[in-house]
Design an enzyme around this catalytic site. Sequence first.
Site, PDB file in Angstrom:
ATOM      1  N   ILE A  27      -0.980  -9.065   9.417  1.00 56.35           N
ATOM      2  CA  ILE A  27      -2.049  -8.620  10.320  1.00 56.35           C
ATOM      3  C   ILE A  27      -3.372  -8.480   9.556  1.00 56.35           C
ATOM      4  O   ILE A  27      -4.440  -8.813  10.075  1.00 56.35           O
ATOM      5  CB  ILE A  27      -1.653  -7.288  11.003  1.00 56.35           C
ATOM      6  N   ASN A  99      -5.312  -0.995   6.222  1.00 56.64           N
ATOM      7  CA  ASN A  99      -4.196  -1.708   6.852  1.00 56.64           C
ATOM      8  C   ASN A  99      -2.954  -1.791   5.949  1.00 56.64           C
ATOM      9  O   ASN A  99      -1.840  -1.897   6.431  1.00 56.64           O
ATOM     10  CB  ASN A  99      -4.703  -3.106   7.226  1.00 56.64           C
ATOM     11  N   SER A 156       1.220   3.349  13.981  1.00 55.57           N
ATOM     12  CA  SER A 156       2.208   2.465  14.602  1.00 55.57           C
ATOM     13  C   SER A 156       2.623   3.048  15.950  1.00 55.57           C
ATOM     14  O   SER A 156       2.725   4.273  16.098  1.00 55.57           O
ATOM     15  CB  SER A 156       3.441   2.364  13.699  1.00 55.57           C
ATOM     16  N   TYR A 169       9.170   5.889   7.253  1.00 53.14           N
ATOM     17  CA  TYR A 169       8.019   5.062   7.673  1.00 53.14           C
ATOM     18  C   TYR A 169       7.314   5.714   8.866  1.00 53.14           C
ATOM     19  O   TYR A 169       6.082   5.862   8.872  1.00 53.14           O
ATOM     20  CB  TYR A 169       8.512   3.654   8.041  1.00 53.14           C
ATOM     21  N   LYS A 173       3.476   7.228   9.284  1.00 49.03           N
ATOM     22  CA  LYS A 173       2.504   6.714  10.250  1.00 49.03           C
ATOM     23  C   LYS A 173       2.018   7.826  11.185  1.00 49.03           C
ATOM     24  O   LYS A 173       0.894   7.769  11.693  1.00 49.03           O
ATOM     25  CB  LYS A 173       3.103   5.543  11.029  1.00 49.03           C
ATOM     26  N   PRO A 199      -0.370  -0.497  16.267  1.00 47.62           N
ATOM     27  CA  PRO A 199       0.198  -1.743  16.809  1.00 47.62           C
ATOM     28  C   PRO A 199       1.623  -1.550  17.313  1.00 47.62           C
ATOM     29  O   PRO A 199       2.383  -0.727  16.792  1.00 47.62           O
ATOM     30  CB  PRO A 199       0.217  -2.686  15.595  1.00 47.62           C
TER      31      PRO A 199
HETATM   32  N1  LIG Z   1       3.945  -5.903  12.311  1.00 47.09           N
HETATM   33  C1  LIG Z   1       4.276  -4.869  13.055  1.00 47.09           C
HETATM   34  O1  LIG Z   1       5.188  -4.964  13.917  1.00 47.09           O
HETATM   35  C2  LIG Z   1       3.576  -3.553  12.903  1.00 47.09           C
HETATM   36  C3  LIG Z   1       3.790  -2.553  13.891  1.00 47.09           C
HETATM   37  C4  LIG Z   1       3.155  -1.332  13.750  1.00 47.09           C
HETATM   38  C5  LIG Z   1       2.315  -1.086  12.675  1.00 47.09           C
HETATM   39  N2  LIG Z   1       2.134  -2.068  11.724  1.00 47.09           N
HETATM   40  C6  LIG Z   1       1.241  -1.749  10.614  1.00 47.09           C
HETATM   41  O2  LIG Z   1       0.249  -2.762  10.506  1.00 47.09           O
HETATM   42  C7  LIG Z   1      -0.108  -2.946   9.134  1.00 47.09           C
HETATM   43  C8  LIG Z   1       0.074  -4.400   8.725  1.00 47.09           C
HETATM   44  O3  LIG Z   1       1.395  -4.773   9.021  1.00 47.09           O
HETATM   45  P1  LIG Z   1       1.982  -6.231   8.686  1.00 47.09           P
HETATM   46  O4  LIG Z   1       2.999  -6.521   9.727  1.00 47.09           O
HETATM   47  O5  LIG Z   1       0.902  -7.193   8.426  1.00 47.09           O
HETATM   48  O6  LIG Z   1       2.762  -5.866   7.328  1.00 47.09           O
HETATM   49  P2  LIG Z   1       2.979  -6.708   5.984  1.00 47.09           P
HETATM   50  O7  LIG Z   1       4.075  -6.019   5.268  1.00 47.09           O
HETATM   51  O8  LIG Z   1       3.133  -8.154   6.333  1.00 47.09           O
HETATM   52  O9  LIG Z   1       1.581  -6.550   5.227  1.00 47.09           O
HETATM   53  C9  LIG Z   1       1.245  -5.410   4.516  1.00 47.09           C
HETATM   54  C10 LIG Z   1       0.283  -5.828   3.426  1.00 47.09           C
HETATM   55  O10 LIG Z   1       0.018  -4.661   2.607  1.00 47.09           O
HETATM   56  C11 LIG Z   1       0.158  -5.036   1.239  1.00 47.09           C
HETATM   57  N3  LIG Z   1       0.532  -3.851   0.441  1.00 47.09           N
HETATM   58  C12 LIG Z   1       1.733  -3.226   0.399  1.00 47.09           C
HETATM   59  N4  LIG Z   1       1.696  -2.200  -0.457  1.00 47.09           N
HETATM   60  C13 LIG Z   1       0.436  -2.153  -0.965  1.00 47.09           C
HETATM   61  C14 LIG Z   1      -0.219  -1.317  -1.910  1.00 47.09           C
HETATM   62  N5  LIG Z   1       0.427  -0.317  -2.526  1.00 47.09           N
HETATM   63  N6  LIG Z   1      -1.523  -1.556  -2.184  1.00 47.09           N
HETATM   64  C15 LIG Z   1      -2.191  -2.583  -1.588  1.00 47.09           C
HETATM   65  N7  LIG Z   1      -1.603  -3.419  -0.709  1.00 47.09           N
HETATM   66  C16 LIG Z   1      -0.304  -3.205  -0.392  1.00 47.09           C
HETATM   67  C17 LIG Z   1       1.219  -6.125   1.227  1.00 47.09           C
HETATM   68  O11 LIG Z   1       1.172  -6.929   0.053  1.00 47.09           O
HETATM   69  C18 LIG Z   1       0.854  -6.904   2.488  1.00 47.09           C
HETATM   70  O12 LIG Z   1      -0.129  -7.889   2.232  1.00 47.09           O
HETATM   71  C19 LIG Z   1       0.750  -1.969   8.330  1.00 47.09           C
HETATM   72  O13 LIG Z   1       0.027  -0.770   8.158  1.00 47.09           O
HETATM   73  C20 LIG Z   1       1.932  -1.720   9.260  1.00 47.09           C
HETATM   74  O14 LIG Z   1       2.550  -0.470   9.020  1.00 47.09           O
HETATM   75  C21 LIG Z   1       2.734  -3.285  11.821  1.00 47.09           C
END
Ligand SMILES: NC(=O)c1ccc[n+]([C@@H]2O[C@H](COP(=O)([O-])OP(=O)(O)OC[C@H]3O[C@@H](n4cnc5c(N)ncnc54)[C@H](O)[C@@H]3O)[C@@H](O)[C@H]2O)c1
Length: 263
Positions: A27, A99, A156, A169, A173, A199
């Site tokens: 995202i 993010n 989330s 988790y 959140k 999201p």
């Molecule tokens: N995809 C979903 O279904 C969903 C639903 C609700 C909330 N979210 C939230 O949206 C955001 C993005 O989700 P996503 O699906 O792209 O997840 P993802 O795991 O694909 O991406 C997370 C990114 O954060 C980076 N990251 C992890 N730890 C880190 C750190 N210590 N320092 C810097 N960067 C770090 C990772 O390398 C990755 O690029 C997150 O906060 C997630 O909790 C996602």
Amino acid sequence: MQFEISPLPAQRLKDRVAIITGGAHGIGKAYAHRFVAEGAKVVIADIDGEGAEQVAQEIRAAGGQAIGLMVDISKLALCQQMAQTAMEHFGQIDALVNNAALFSRIPMTRARFDAIPEEEWDRMFEVNVKGIWYTCRSVVPFMEARQHGRIVNVSSSTVFQSPGTRIHYISSKAAVIGFTRTLAREIGISNITVNCISPGSTLSEENPSEETKDYRKRRVADRAIQRIQYPDDLAGAAVFLCSQDSAFISGQNLIIDGGQVMI
Ligand SMILES: NC(=O)c1ccc[n+]([C@@H]2O[C@H](COP(=O)([O-])OP(=O)(O)OC[C@H]3O[C@@H](n4cnc5c(N)ncnc54)[C@H](O)[C@@H]3O)[C@@H](O)[C@H]2O)c1
């Protein structure tokens, strides 16, 4: 008061500088591309430094302005360095999109509450909660100096309709929402807004397996808009919350899940 109808600006983030954490994948990568399309210059900060630089290169190759940095947000010194580098490169920081999180790229245990490894609980809070405290501590002084800023945190929708798993988790959140509200009150005086996006289950994996696609499809029937959610479904809201249009919105949480959770 008189209403003036003016044409919408073509680029809602023209000449704004935004830091997007976790922008190397999923995202966050969609946020980075959309922000640039809206006229912003972006700093992509990710624990995967190579991935961050790769996204920055894609943006530069298409004519946009971007830099990629290796930043582990759970380390204050690295967050401070990120803010310094953004200032040296672009001269200002208008927006911070918090993010990055432990979510799908870095796998987590899906077990009952009493079977979560303690180190994993601690790391979850170190990244998902303390990490955004560190990025805000590093960036807010620059926003305060200009009396202007936008912060978007990411929670989330699971906080509002728990699937009954991943308690570490979901607790982290939920903390993001309390953090958002408190910080909004503390720094609103400097014309800095702090909001949150929550999201729903989003197909953010780059090469999703059939199992992952099936998992994401499971939420579809519960939604008003009955389809899979994609990263681009979130990008417009992040742009809005970093734009002039949201200048009077702060401390809010926007659930973006196709109308599954309604509160
Ligand atoms: N995809 C979903 O279904 C969903 C639903 C609700 C909330 N979210 C939230 O949206 C955001 C993005 O989700 P996503 O699906 O792209 O997840 P993802 O795991 O694909 O991406 C997370 C990114 O954060 C980076 N990251 C992890 N730890 C880190 C750190 N210590 N320092 C810097 N960067 C770090 C990772 O390398 C990755 O690029 C997150 O906060 C997630 O909790 C996602």
